[in-house]
Design a protein around this motif. Sequence first.
Motif, PDB file in Angstrom:
ATOM      1  N   GLY A 167       1.723   2.460  -1.846  1.00  0.00           N
ATOM      2  CA  GLY A 167       0.079   1.226  -1.867  1.00  0.00           C
ATOM      3  C   GLY A 167      -0.766   1.671  -0.495  1.00  0.00           C
ATOM      4  N   LEU A 168      -0.598   2.770   0.776  1.00  0.00           N
ATOM      5  CA  LEU A 168      -1.462   2.913   1.201  1.00  0.00           C
ATOM      6  C   LEU A 168      -2.616   3.804  -0.163  1.00  0.00           C
ATOM      7  N   TRP A 169      -2.234   4.573  -0.582  1.00  0.00           N
ATOM      8  CA  TRP A 169      -2.684   5.511  -1.567  1.00  0.00           C
ATOM      9  C   TRP A 169      -3.916   4.628  -1.723  1.00  0.00           C
ATOM     10  N   LEU A 170      -3.176   3.807  -2.621  1.00  0.00           N
ATOM     11  CA  LEU A 170      -3.672   2.880  -3.116  1.00  0.00           C
ATOM     12  C   LEU A 170      -5.220   2.562  -2.782  1.00  0.00           C
ATOM     13  N   ALA A 171      -5.202   1.276  -1.072  1.00  0.00           N
ATOM     14  CA  ALA A 171      -5.364   0.616  -0.608  1.00  0.00           C
ATOM     15  C   ALA A 171      -6.745   1.775  -0.186  1.00  0.00           C
ATOM     16  N   LEU A 172      -5.728   2.699   0.091  1.00  0.00           N
ATOM     17  CA  LEU A 172      -7.227   4.265   1.358  1.00  0.00           C
ATOM     18  C   LEU A 172      -7.515   4.714   0.594  1.00  0.00           C
ATOM     19  N   ARG A 173      -7.106   5.754  -0.707  1.00  0.00           N
ATOM     20  CA  ARG A 173      -8.117   6.171  -1.048  1.00  0.00           C
ATOM     21  C   ARG A 173      -8.377   6.114  -2.472  1.00  0.00           C
ATOM     22  N   VAL A 174      -8.269   5.091  -3.221  1.00  0.00           N
ATOM     23  CA  VAL A 174      -8.344   4.811  -4.078  1.00  0.00           C
ATOM     24  C   VAL A 174      -9.658   3.760  -4.068  1.00  0.00           C
ATOM     25  N   SER A 175      -9.831   2.425  -3.397  1.00  0.00           N
ATOM     26  CA  SER A 175     -10.163   1.930  -2.637  1.00  0.00           C
ATOM     27  C   SER A 175     -10.894   1.304  -3.011  1.00  0.00           C
ATOM     28  N   LYS A 176     -10.874   0.847  -4.704  1.00  0.00           N
ATOM     29  CA  LYS A 176     -11.288  -0.082  -5.350  1.00  0.00           C
ATOM     30  C   LYS A 176     -10.429  -1.577  -5.346  1.00  0.00           C
ATOM     31  N   PRO A 177     -11.048  -2.311  -5.440  1.00  0.00           N
ATOM     32  CA  PRO A 177     -10.916  -4.221  -5.481  1.00  0.00           C
ATOM     33  C   PRO A 177      -8.830  -4.258  -5.898  1.00  0.00           C
ATOM     34  N   TRP A 178      -8.909  -3.327  -7.297  1.00  0.00           N
ATOM     35  CA  TRP A 178      -7.562  -3.805  -7.960  1.00  0.00           C
ATOM     36  C   TRP A 178      -6.940  -3.040  -7.449  1.00  0.00           C
ATOM     37  N   ALA A 179      -7.264  -1.781  -6.815  1.00  0.00           N
ATOM     38  CA  ALA A 179      -6.308  -0.474  -6.363  1.00  0.00           C
ATOM     39  C   ALA A 179      -6.558  -1.838  -5.035  1.00  0.00           C
ATOM     40  N   ILE A 180      -7.119  -2.471  -3.849  1.00  0.00           N
ATOM     41  CA  ILE A 180      -6.664  -2.978  -2.948  1.00  0.00           C
ATOM     42  C   ILE A 180      -5.450  -4.397  -3.048  1.00  0.00           C
ATOM     43  N   ALA A 181      -5.618  -4.754  -4.024  1.00  0.00           N
ATOM     44  CA  ALA A 181      -4.686  -5.773  -4.656  1.00  0.00           C
ATOM     45  C   ALA A 181      -3.041  -4.722  -5.136  1.00  0.00           C
ATOM     46  N   GLY A 182      -3.337  -4.361  -5.569  1.00  0.00           N
ATOM     47  CA  GLY A 182      -2.349  -3.394  -6.107  1.00  0.00           C
ATOM     48  C   GLY A 182      -1.456  -3.250  -4.993  1.00  0.00           C
ATOM     49  N   GLY A 183      -2.223  -2.341  -4.401  1.00  0.00           N
ATOM     50  CA  GLY A 183      -1.048  -1.723  -2.890  1.00  0.00           C
ATOM     51  C   GLY A 183      -0.647  -2.667  -2.018  1.00  0.00           C
ATOM     52  N   ILE A 184      -0.993  -3.526  -1.446  1.00  0.00           N
ATOM     53  CA  ILE A 184      -0.656  -5.114  -1.423  1.00  0.00           C
ATOM     54  C   ILE A 184       0.733  -5.260  -1.779  1.00  0.00           C
ATOM     55  N   VAL A 185       0.331  -5.275  -2.591  1.00  0.00           N
ATOM     56  CA  VAL A 185       1.473  -6.215  -3.564  1.00  0.00           C
ATOM     57  C   VAL A 185       2.948  -5.013  -3.787  1.00  0.00           C
ATOM     58  N   LEU A 186       2.496  -3.751  -3.612  1.00  0.00           N
ATOM     59  CA  LEU A 186       3.711  -2.766  -3.772  1.00  0.00           C
ATOM     60  C   LEU A 186       3.914  -3.179  -2.036  1.00  0.00           C
ATOM     61  N   MET A 187       2.909  -2.951  -0.939  1.00  0.00           N
ATOM     62  CA  MET A 187       3.535  -2.984  -0.136  1.00  0.00           C
ATOM     63  C   MET A 187       4.597  -4.333   0.408  1.00  0.00           C
ATOM     64  N   VAL A 188       4.114  -5.159  -0.129  1.00  0.00           N
ATOM     65  CA  VAL A 188       5.547  -6.399   0.264  1.00  0.00           C
ATOM     66  C   VAL A 188       6.462  -6.486  -0.576  1.00  0.00           C
ATOM     67  N   LEU A 189       6.113  -5.226  -1.528  1.00  0.00           N
ATOM     68  CA  LEU A 189       7.093  -6.344  -2.538  1.00  0.00           C
ATOM     69  C   LEU A 189       8.916  -6.282  -1.888  1.00  0.00           C
ATOM     70  N   PRO A 190       8.978  -4.645  -1.487  1.00  0.00           N
ATOM     71  CA  PRO A 190      10.616  -4.623  -0.751  1.00  0.00           C
ATOM     72  C   PRO A 190      11.148  -5.595  -0.032  1.00  0.00           C
ATOM     73  N   HIS A 191       9.655  -5.955   0.268  1.00  0.00           N
ATOM     74  CA  HIS A 191      10.093  -7.308   1.761  1.00  0.00           C
ATOM     75  C   HIS A 191      10.849  -8.770   0.653  1.00  0.00           C
ATOM     76  N   VAL A 192       9.921  -8.519   0.160  1.00  0.00           N
ATOM     77  CA  VAL A 192       9.934 -10.057  -0.545  1.00  0.00           C
ATOM     78  C   VAL A 192      12.045  -9.768  -1.557  1.00  0.00           C
ATOM     79  N   ILE A 193      12.317  -8.878  -2.047  1.00  0.00           N
ATOM     80  CA  ILE A 193      13.080  -8.392  -2.549  1.00  0.00           C
ATOM     81  C   ILE A 193      14.078  -8.397  -1.197  1.00  0.00           C
ATOM     82  N   GLY A 194      13.621  -8.220  -0.768  1.00  0.00           N
ATOM     83  CA  GLY A 194      15.075  -8.306   0.775  1.00  0.00           C
ATOM     84  C   GLY A 194      16.148  -7.478   1.140  1.00  0.00           C
TER      85      GLY A 194
END
Length: 249
Positions: A167-194
């Motif tokens: 998620g950090l790679w997508l948000a900080l390296r790719v840094s396009k709107p879709w990549a930032i959104a996808g990166g945030i989802v990836l980073m949040v997903l494990p905590h949603v699962i628990g």
Amino acid sequence: MLHRILWAALVAGFVAGIASAVLQHFTTTPLILQAEHYENGGAPAVAHSGLDGGGFGDARLILVHAGEDHGEGSVWAPADGLERTLYTSVVTVGTAFGFALILLSAMVLADARISARSGLMWGAAGFAAAGLAPALGLSPELPGSAAAVLEDRQIWWIATAVATAAGLWLALRVSKPWAIAGGIVLMVLPHVIGAPHPDGFISEVPAELSGHFAAASLVVMAVIWSLAGTVAGYVWQRGEAKQAAAAAA
């Protein structure tokens, strides 16, 4: 290229590992020793913090002296004092070497400019992925703490670290709107699962001790990631400067 990566990682691992080992000796190790004594049903005893159980500067740590009886079926462990300190320090240096190797390899693959400053930034990202994010669900634990099945915790921890790094790679390296959104989802997903937790939080260790250990462990991890990245970047940058000077001569 491989030789430069290994050399920079070795230097960074030694520097960051020794610094972190000293920090651990005065922060997390005393808490672990206290927790082990609680786990064994005793009360902690205060002693000098020397490597041999004697003086080490003016600091004081909690030392627990284990018995020497290693009967059949017992599990070997290094003795408290110098032996335990040496084993812990060696493992810490090896861990720092691994962190530096991961950071340098990632920076080379990303074709990023490698310097002390960029190494610090990548080290901070490594800490966020491998330390901070997993700690949101599974905080560092002391011996005797309540915990879920080890395999379940390992799977969740690895998945969280990988998802956060991606998620950090997508948000900080790719840094396009879709990549930032996808990166945030990836980073949040494990905590949603628990994260996996025990049915009941019954621990033999005082909550204050566990809280102090969790905080201290995260600080030590932040230091080791940051130092590993910074020193590795500095050594790499010095190597590049020497190569450029030799080519110009």
